[in-house]
Design a protein around this motif. Structure first.
Motif, PDB file in Angstrom:
ATOM      1  N   THR A 137       0.833  -1.203   0.000  1.00 47.47           N
ATOM      2  CA  THR A 137       0.000   0.000   0.000  1.00 47.47           C
ATOM      3  C   THR A 137       0.863   1.246   0.000  1.00 47.47           C
ATOM      4  N   ARG A 138       0.442   2.248  -0.765  1.00 51.59           N
ATOM      5  CA  ARG A 138       1.047   3.572  -0.734  1.00 51.59           C
ATOM      6  C   ARG A 138      -0.104   4.585  -0.727  1.00 51.59           C
ATOM      7  N   ALA A 139       0.113   5.717  -0.042  1.00 48.52           N
ATOM      8  CA  ALA A 139      -0.899   6.776  -0.019  1.00 48.52           C
ATOM      9  C   ALA A 139      -0.194   8.116   0.060  1.00 48.52           C
ATOM     10  N   PHE A 140      -0.709   9.092  -0.668  1.00 51.98           N
ATOM     11  CA  PHE A 140      -0.092  10.420  -0.653  1.00 51.98           C
ATOM     12  C   PHE A 140      -1.115  11.467  -1.079  1.00 51.98           C
ATOM     13  N   ILE A 141      -0.759  12.725  -0.851  1.00 49.69           N
ATOM     14  CA  ILE A 141      -1.561  13.840  -1.332  1.00 49.69           C
ATOM     15  C   ILE A 141      -0.673  14.697  -2.208  1.00 49.69           C
ATOM     16  N   ALA A 142      -1.209  15.163  -3.322  1.00 48.46           N
ATOM     17  CA  ALA A 142      -0.492  16.027  -4.243  1.00 48.46           C
ATOM     18  C   ALA A 142      -1.170  17.389  -4.249  1.00 48.46           C
ATOM     19  N   THR A 143      -0.411  18.430  -4.036  1.00 48.75           N
ATOM     20  CA  THR A 143      -0.952  19.789  -4.015  1.00 48.75           C
ATOM     21  C   THR A 143      -0.238  20.646  -5.050  1.00 48.75           C
ATOM     22  N   ALA A 144      -0.960  21.624  -5.567  1.00 46.00           N
ATOM     23  CA  ALA A 144      -0.391  22.491  -6.602  1.00 46.00           C
ATOM     24  C   ALA A 144       0.809  23.256  -6.058  1.00 46.00           C
ATOM     25  N   ALA A 145       1.902  23.244  -6.829  1.00 49.48           N
ATOM     26  CA  ALA A 145       3.126  23.914  -6.397  1.00 49.48           C
ATOM     27  C   ALA A 145       3.093  25.407  -6.679  1.00 49.48           C
ATOM     28  N   ASP A 146       2.280  25.849  -7.643  1.00 52.50           N
ATOM     29  CA  ASP A 146       2.167  27.263  -7.975  1.00 52.50           C
ATOM     30  C   ASP A 146       0.794  27.520  -8.583  1.00 52.50           C
ATOM     31  N   ALA A 147       0.567  28.714  -8.996  1.00 54.57           N
ATOM     32  CA  ALA A 147      -0.760  29.092  -9.497  1.00 54.57           C
ATOM     33  C   ALA A 147      -1.074  28.459 -10.841  1.00 54.57           C
ATOM     34  N   THR A 148      -0.036  28.148 -11.623  1.00 57.12           N
ATOM     35  CA  THR A 148      -0.271  27.588 -12.952  1.00 57.12           C
ATOM     36  C   THR A 148       0.584  26.344 -13.146  1.00 57.12           C
ATOM     37  N   PRO A 149       0.278  25.268 -12.419  1.00 51.66           N
ATOM     38  CA  PRO A 149       1.079  24.047 -12.548  1.00 51.66           C
ATOM     39  C   PRO A 149       0.895  23.404 -13.905  1.00 51.66           C
ATOM     40  N   SER A 150       1.903  22.681 -14.340  1.00 55.99           N
ATOM     41  CA  SER A 150       1.801  21.932 -15.586  1.00 55.99           C
ATOM     42  C   SER A 150       1.739  20.459 -15.263  1.00 55.99           C
ATOM     43  N   SER A 151       0.941  19.728 -16.013  1.00 50.08           N
ATOM     44  CA  SER A 151       0.813  18.289 -15.774  1.00 50.08           C
ATOM     45  C   SER A 151       0.623  17.593 -17.097  1.00 50.08           C
ATOM     46  N   THR A 152       1.445  16.612 -17.373  1.00 53.89           N
ATOM     47  CA  THR A 152       1.380  15.905 -18.643  1.00 53.89           C
ATOM     48  C   THR A 152       1.146  14.423 -18.401  1.00 53.89           C
ATOM     49  N   ALA A 153       0.143  13.868 -19.055  1.00 54.98           N
ATOM     50  CA  ALA A 153      -0.137  12.434 -18.917  1.00 54.98           C
ATOM     51  C   ALA A 153       0.882  11.647 -19.723  1.00 54.98           C
ATOM     52  N   GLY A 163      -5.595   5.673 -16.925  1.00 55.64           N
ATOM     53  CA  GLY A 163      -5.512   6.305 -18.229  1.00 55.64           C
ATOM     54  C   GLY A 163      -5.871   7.773 -18.270  1.00 55.64           C
ATOM     55  N   THR A 164      -5.688   8.529 -17.176  1.00 60.24           N
ATOM     56  CA  THR A 164      -5.958   9.960 -17.190  1.00 60.24           C
ATOM     57  C   THR A 164      -4.796  10.706 -16.551  1.00 60.24           C
ATOM     58  N   SER A 165      -4.696  11.989 -16.842  1.00 61.89           N
ATOM     59  CA  SER A 165      -3.609  12.797 -16.287  1.00 61.89           C
ATOM     60  C   SER A 165      -3.986  13.318 -14.913  1.00 61.89           C
ATOM     61  N   ALA A 166      -2.983  13.798 -14.186  1.00 61.12           N
ATOM     62  CA  ALA A 166      -3.227  14.343 -12.855  1.00 61.12           C
ATOM     63  C   ALA A 166      -3.890  15.704 -12.975  1.00 61.12           C
ATOM     64  N   PRO A 167      -4.916  15.977 -12.162  1.00 60.04           N
ATOM     65  CA  PRO A 167      -5.560  17.291 -12.206  1.00 60.04           C
ATOM     66  C   PRO A 167      -4.626  18.354 -11.646  1.00 60.04           C
ATOM     67  N   SER A 168      -4.672  19.553 -12.229  1.00 60.28           N
ATOM     68  CA  SER A 168      -3.735  20.601 -11.833  1.00 60.28           C
ATOM     69  C   SER A 168      -3.958  21.081 -10.409  1.00 60.28           C
ATOM     70  N   GLU A 169      -5.183  20.930  -9.878  1.00 66.70           N
ATOM     71  CA  GLU A 169      -5.444  21.408  -8.518  1.00 66.70           C
ATOM     72  C   GLU A 169      -4.960  20.444  -7.452  1.00 66.70           C
ATOM     73  N   GLY A 170      -4.465  19.284  -7.856  1.00 62.27           N
ATOM     74  CA  GLY A 170      -3.978  18.299  -6.904  1.00 62.27           C
ATOM     75  C   GLY A 170      -5.007  17.228  -6.603  1.00 62.27           C
ATOM     76  N   TYR A 171      -4.609  16.275  -5.776  1.00 61.43           N
ATOM     77  CA  TYR A 171      -5.473  15.142  -5.473  1.00 61.43           C
ATOM     78  C   TYR A 171      -4.904  14.358  -4.300  1.00 61.43           C
ATOM     79  N   ALA A 172      -5.714  13.470  -3.763  1.00 60.21           N
ATOM     80  CA  ALA A 172      -5.262  12.512  -2.749  1.00 60.21           C
ATOM     81  C   ALA A 172      -5.462  11.122  -3.331  1.00 60.21           C
ATOM     82  N   GLU A 173      -4.532  10.206  -3.041  1.00 68.34           N
ATOM     83  CA  GLU A 173      -4.587   8.906  -3.704  1.00 68.34           C
ATOM     84  C   GLU A 173      -4.049   7.796  -2.818  1.00 68.34           C
TER      85      GLU A 173
END
Length: 209
Positions: A137-153, A163-173
């Protein structure tokens, strides 16, 4: 008539009996594959969800949706369920991805997913307390590093399973595995909190038996 009977006997023996030194070579065994299991019953049901979440979709994934990496790692079949919540704080979503992999060390696969997820650009990552979903098991939270983060799938992201890219506003997983099954539960939006994610992951894990 006697000659005919002798000829028939010879043909019969030639077709049914072979000497020990001329037996046919054994057919090689087929590569090991995961058992074909029904994934829909393993999905989180509306009754499992926090108040206010509604089911958007629940469906089987096809091989055509998967990248080369997932297939090379032994992907056999998958199922994805999406729930959403609309309230005054904004829109939140919960996505559960279930995938069956064959011939792969699942502990290594969980680690691979965890490592590649945390390479997404424009996000900061923080580990979360682990739910009771087994040793893999792994668990983490991802938060936006700046106002206009870039994310590429890419094929290297968890989206080995979804099969989807990470949302720019962050997520918990949370990522976990049992047997041949890998699961990823991701929460996005203002409702993405570990106190919601943990019980959902433990409920999903219990469905694996």
């Amino acid at each position: 008539l006697g000659l005919a009977l002798i000829a028939c006997a010879a043909l019969f023996c030639a077709g049914c009996i072979s000497s020990p030194g001329t037996q046919a070579a054994p057919v090689p065994a087929a590569p090991a594959q995961a058992a074909n299991v029904s994934l829909a019953p393993l999905a989180l049901a509306p009754a499992d969800m926090p108040s206010g979440y509604t089911l958007l979709s629940g469906r089987q994934k096809s091989a055509g949706e998967m990248g080369t990496l997932a297939k090379d790692l032994g992907w056999q079949q998958g199922y994805v369920t999406v729930y959403s919540l609309n309230d005054t704080a904004g829109q939140s979503a919960i996505t559960q991805t279930i995938a069956v992999y064959a011939g792969k060390n699942m502990s290594d696969l969980v680690s691979l997913v965890y490592t590649t997820e945390r390479q997404e650009k424009g996000l900061n990552f923080t580990d979360l307390p682990l739910p009771a979903t087994g040793p893999d098991t792994r668990a983490f939270i991802a938060t936006a590093a700046d106002a206009t983060p870039s994310s590429t799938a890419t094929e290297g992201t968890i989206m080995l399973a979804a099969g989807t890219s990470a949302p720019s506003e962050g997520y918990a997983e949370v990522i976990f595995a049992k047997g041949d099954i890998l699961e990823v539960i991701r929460m996005t939006g203002p409702g993405a909190h570990n106190d919601v994610l943990t019980p959902l992951a433990e409920t999903a894990y219990a469905k694996l038996g």
